[in-house]
Motif scaffolding. Structure first.
Motif, PDB file in Angstrom:
ATOM      1  N   ASN A   1       0.802  -1.213   0.000  1.00 46.22           N
ATOM      2  CA  ASN A   1       0.000   0.000   0.000  1.00 46.22           C
ATOM      3  C   ASN A   1       0.834   1.262   0.000  1.00 46.22           C
ATOM      4  O   ASN A   1       0.383   2.304  -0.436  1.00 46.22           O
ATOM      5  CB  ASN A   1      -0.939   0.020   1.222  1.00 46.22           C
ATOM      6  N   THR A   2       2.059   1.218   0.542  1.00 40.81           N
ATOM      7  CA  THR A   2       2.861   2.417   0.635  1.00 40.81           C
ATOM      8  C   THR A   2       3.745   2.567  -0.588  1.00 40.81           C
ATOM      9  O   THR A   2       4.042   1.593  -1.282  1.00 40.81           O
ATOM     10  CB  THR A   2       3.746   2.384   1.897  1.00 40.81           C
TER      11      THR A   2
ATOM     12  N   ALA B   1      -4.720   4.077   1.231  1.00 39.93           N
ATOM     13  CA  ALA B   1      -3.284   3.795   1.104  1.00 39.93           C
ATOM     14  C   ALA B   1      -2.485   4.801   1.928  1.00 39.93           C
ATOM     15  O   ALA B   1      -2.729   5.987   1.896  1.00 39.93           O
ATOM     16  CB  ALA B   1      -2.878   3.870  -0.364  1.00 39.93           C
ATOM     17  N   GLU B   2      -1.525   4.323   2.670  1.00 33.00           N
ATOM     18  CA  GLU B   2      -0.705   5.187   3.518  1.00 33.00           C
ATOM     19  C   GLU B   2       0.760   4.989   3.190  1.00 33.00           C
ATOM     20  O   GLU B   2       1.188   3.944   2.732  1.00 33.00           O
ATOM     21  CB  GLU B   2      -0.937   4.852   5.000  1.00 33.00           C
ATOM     22  N   ARG B   3       1.507   6.022   3.471  1.00 33.21           N
ATOM     23  CA  ARG B   3       2.941   5.961   3.205  1.00 33.21           C
ATOM     24  C   ARG B   3       3.707   6.045   4.516  1.00 33.21           C
ATOM     25  O   ARG B   3       3.446   6.915   5.336  1.00 33.21           O
ATOM     26  CB  ARG B   3       3.355   7.111   2.299  1.00 33.21           C
TER      27      ARG B   3
ATOM     28  N   THR C   1       0.359   9.074  -1.378  1.00 26.58           N
ATOM     29  CA  THR C   1       0.127   7.651  -1.582  1.00 26.58           C
ATOM     30  C   THR C   1       0.373   7.320  -3.052  1.00 26.58           C
ATOM     31  O   THR C   1       0.100   8.136  -3.936  1.00 26.58           O
ATOM     32  CB  THR C   1      -1.309   7.268  -1.212  1.00 26.58           C
TER      33      THR C   1
ATOM     34  N   LYS D   1      -1.834  13.277   2.259  1.00 30.38           N
ATOM     35  CA  LYS D   1      -1.140  12.162   1.636  1.00 30.38           C
ATOM     36  C   LYS D   1      -1.668  11.867   0.241  1.00 30.38           C
ATOM     37  O   LYS D   1      -1.338  10.840  -0.336  1.00 30.38           O
ATOM     38  CB  LYS D   1      -1.266  10.913   2.511  1.00 30.38           C
TER      39      LYS D   1
END
Length: 330
Positions: A4-5, A35-37, A86, A116
């Motif tokens: 996801n990142t 989605a996360e970073r 993201t 993000k």
């Protein structure tokens, strides 16, 4: 394990056994926002390597007149400011920008970070580019009048005498003064000139306060990073140009660009339309133009209702008995 990142996806894209990356075109709003970073130190080259995996998507999205190398060079320059975005939103914003054939060079379009999320933002030069591309206008004029300029606006006078502007270019910027008005007009392909749209600074501030959700989010969070904060004059001119679209014919592509611009400002997912939607968008554009400008054709006279003729004016029908009686009398 899902990637996801951006860091995970870059690693997956550059490893010997990369994990499949979900297609962004079918991603839902929840998927794009989920989605996360993680904090990391990805380099621009590594991110570009990841993006180049979608080279076929960019080539398909870009119009034939836009060089993909120029587009990707502009993307490379913009990447340092998008490191926290993201990957799904970054790819979506870049593909949307490519779909409209606009280069994210800071003049025609910008890929901006909102938290993000990466957001595609068309600038006023991008709107001008699509107006020229539509083939419906011969020239577009967008400008700003400064306090020291010579100008005249008389809306009741015939075009082009109703508006003139002579910039004071022979004096210093300080002597020319601050901007006081933004204007936009165009000459149509048929030779006619459109209405001149003029916005005062107060008009622009009202548009900003009432319609720009991006400005409101930044203000409520105590931030000053919206384009209304950092580049007020460009947004001022963009507002004048967008108001001009209400009185000139718009192409289907311009209609969709406006929608994508509004969606990005509202913090929603921006989706570029499929080709089969062009006809409906064009119909919407024509309907909006007719509603804004008004039809100049004479109305078709409505026929007056005819008076029904009475039964006396029609020949009477005789019965068999009456006909027999008449023959006897003869």
């Amino acid at each position: 394990m899902a990637t996801n990142t951006l860091k995970d996806r870059v690693r997956a894209a550059t490893s010997d056994k990369p994990e499949p990356v979900a297609a962004v075109e079918g991603a839902s709003a929840d998927e794009l926002h989920a989605a996360e970073r993680s904090e990391g130190g990805e380099t621009t080259d590594t991110v570009m390597t990841w993006l180049e995996r979608y080279d076929a998507h960019f080539t398909k999205a870009l119009p034939s007149h836009v060089d993909s190398r120029v587009f990707l060079a502009a993307v490379r320059d913009a990447l340092p400011g998008l490191a926290r975005c993201t990957p799904a939103s970054l790819l979506q914003a870049l593909l949307t920008c490519a779909r409209f054939g606009l280069v994210p060079d800071g003049k025609h379009a910008v890929i901006k970070r909102e938290g993000k999320l990466a957001v595609f933002v068309p600038m006023y030069q991008g709107y001008v580019e699509l107006m020229y591309r539509s083939g419906r206008v011969g020239s577009v004029h967008v400008g700003m009048i400064h306090a020291g300029d010579e100008w005249n606006y008389e809306p009741t006078a015939p075009a082009p005498l109703d508006f003139t502007h002579k910039p004071a270019l022979d004096v210093s910027r300080e002597d020319r003064g601050k901007p006081i008005l933004a204007y936009a007009f165009c000459w149509l392909a048929g030779g006619a000139r459109s209405q001149v749209v003029i916005l005062t600074r107060e008009d622009a501030e009202e548009i900003r306060d009432e319609y720009s959700e991006a400005y409101q989010r930044a203000r409520d969070a105590g931030r000053t990073d919206s384009f209304w904060h950092t580049d007020f004059d460009s947004m001022w001119k963009k507002s004048a140009l967008r108001r001009l679209h209400k009185v000139v014919p718009m192409s289907a592509e311009l209609v969709q660009l406006t929608r994508a611009d509004d969606a990005g400002d509202a913090g929603q997912v921006q989706l570029f339309h499929a080709p089969d939607e062009d006809a409906q968008l064009l119909a919407d554009a024509k309907a909006a133009h007719r509603a804004a400008e008004g039809s100049q054709e004479p109305r078709v006279p409505v026929p007056l209702p005819r008076k029904k003729s009475s039964g006396r004016s029609q020949p009477r029908r005789t019965t068999r008995r009456q006909r027999t009686t008449r023959r006897r009398r003869r």
